[in-house]
Design a protein around this motif. Sequence first.
Motif, PDB file in Angstrom:
ATOM      1  N   THR A 209       8.212  -4.210  -9.693  1.00  0.00           N
ATOM      2  CA  THR A 209       7.685  -3.602  -8.474  1.00  0.00           C
ATOM      3  C   THR A 209       8.663  -3.752  -7.322  1.00  0.00           C
ATOM      4  O   THR A 209       8.880  -2.820  -6.542  1.00  0.00           O
ATOM      5  CB  THR A 209       6.331  -4.228  -8.107  1.00  0.00           C
ATOM      6  N   LEU A 210       9.293  -4.920  -7.212  1.00  0.00           N
ATOM      7  CA  LEU A 210      10.268  -5.130  -6.147  1.00  0.00           C
ATOM      8  C   LEU A 210      11.448  -4.177  -6.280  1.00  0.00           C
ATOM      9  O   LEU A 210      11.927  -3.617  -5.285  1.00  0.00           O
ATOM     10  CB  LEU A 210      10.745  -6.580  -6.157  1.00  0.00           C
ATOM     11  N   LEU A 211      11.932  -3.976  -7.503  1.00  0.00           N
ATOM     12  CA  LEU A 211      13.034  -3.035  -7.704  1.00  0.00           C
ATOM     13  C   LEU A 211      12.606  -1.609  -7.379  1.00  0.00           C
ATOM     14  O   LEU A 211      13.370  -0.832  -6.784  1.00  0.00           O
ATOM     15  CB  LEU A 211      13.542  -3.118  -9.141  1.00  0.00           C
ATOM     16  N   GLY A 212      11.381  -1.260  -7.762  1.00  0.00           N
ATOM     17  CA  GLY A 212      10.887   0.074  -7.459  1.00  0.00           C
ATOM     18  C   GLY A 212      10.783   0.323  -5.968  1.00  0.00           C
ATOM     19  O   GLY A 212      11.114   1.412  -5.480  1.00  0.00           O
ATOM     20  N   LEU A 213      10.343  -0.684  -5.212  1.00  0.00           N
ATOM     21  CA  LEU A 213      10.228  -0.533  -3.761  1.00  0.00           C
ATOM     22  C   LEU A 213      11.595  -0.471  -3.098  1.00  0.00           C
ATOM     23  O   LEU A 213      11.766   0.198  -2.071  1.00  0.00           O
ATOM     24  CB  LEU A 213       9.409  -1.685  -3.177  1.00  0.00           C
ATOM     25  N   LEU A 214      12.582  -1.139  -3.679  1.00  0.00           N
ATOM     26  CA  LEU A 214      13.936  -1.043  -3.143  1.00  0.00           C
ATOM     27  C   LEU A 214      14.451   0.392  -3.258  1.00  0.00           C
ATOM     28  O   LEU A 214      15.167   0.886  -2.381  1.00  0.00           O
ATOM     29  CB  LEU A 214      14.868  -2.000  -3.886  1.00  0.00           C
ATOM     30  N   ALA A 215      14.041   1.073  -4.322  1.00  0.00           N
ATOM     31  CA  ALA A 215      14.460   2.464  -4.515  1.00  0.00           C
ATOM     32  C   ALA A 215      13.670   3.426  -3.634  1.00  0.00           C
ATOM     33  O   ALA A 215      14.227   4.369  -3.071  1.00  0.00           O
ATOM     34  CB  ALA A 215      14.311   2.852  -5.982  1.00  0.00           C
ATOM     35  N   SER A 216      12.355   3.183  -3.499  1.00  0.00           N
ATOM     36  CA  SER A 216      11.520   4.116  -2.740  1.00  0.00           C
ATOM     37  C   SER A 216      11.550   3.871  -1.241  1.00  0.00           C
ATOM     38  O   SER A 216      11.228   4.767  -0.455  1.00  0.00           O
ATOM     39  CB  SER A 216      10.071   4.044  -3.238  1.00  0.00           C
ATOM     40  N   HIS A 217      11.929   2.644  -0.826  1.00  0.00           N
ATOM     41  CA  HIS A 217      12.021   2.301   0.597  1.00  0.00           C
ATOM     42  C   HIS A 217      13.392   1.659   0.855  1.00  0.00           C
ATOM     43  O   HIS A 217      13.489   0.483   1.216  1.00  0.00           O
ATOM     44  CB  HIS A 217      10.929   1.314   0.998  1.00  0.00           C
TER      45      HIS A 217
END
Length: 272
Positions: A209-217
């Motif tokens: 989830t942290l990696l995904g948020l780094l990409a989306s935000h």
Amino acid sequence: MIGQAASALYVGIVRHLRTRPRAHKLAYRVFWMLLDLDEVDTLAGRLRWFSRNRFNLYAFRDADYGDRSGAPLRPQIEALLRQAGLEPDGGPLRLLTMPRILGYAFNPLSTWFCHRRDGELMAIVYEVHNTFGETHSYVAPAAGEARMVAQEAEKRFHVSPFMGLDMHYRFHVVPPGETMSVSIDGSDASGRLIAATMSGKRRDISDSTLLGLLASHPLLTLKVTLAIHWHALRLVLKRIPFFPHPAPVEPNVTLGREAPAAPSAAIGSSPT
């Protein structure tokens, strides 16, 4: 939350509305971490991309909060509660904040949810940071059984050069659960001047989830700082009156109070 960590991610949106002398509004997607102080080290131990007091993709640094000395945060927050006439009993302290991302952080508002040992919410501490490197805390008691907390306080801290100190704040808060929201209405002698809302939906904290948020935000905390200055320029172009920076207020804590429950005037309070 038996068997479930209190710490979590909240993904949502921040909205601001200024009503006078010319309307101005903004909205941007953000996310926050809700960190239980007693769980931070455990999180840092099990997550690859999150650390405490050292560089990582995401990090929590004690010196970003409280008096910024890096001293233990629980005694600092409990001292603020005692100033407000409340006696903490060692219950959970949970901080809603944006973490450091790639070493950079700026939080206009970090919110402490202070609980008793039985889990009841006893108070909220609103830790405000301005772009001049100053901080101020508003502390107000909370009725632990309420689904929405209503509080109020007089403004005593210079946040924006486009607003004076002669204002009154009303806070309406849905404490973190499956959703959360913090709404702040600021009024002066002529009525409501600003409405601000931050709201989000809960997600569990995991490396994926942290990696995904780094990409989306991407570069979220840097973008928040840039957005503040961009909208300041727009206010200048709209010829919004300018208020010089006053002398710092001492002490740097303001005591608030519970307020009669009423719907918040802030717009767009539902998370997206």
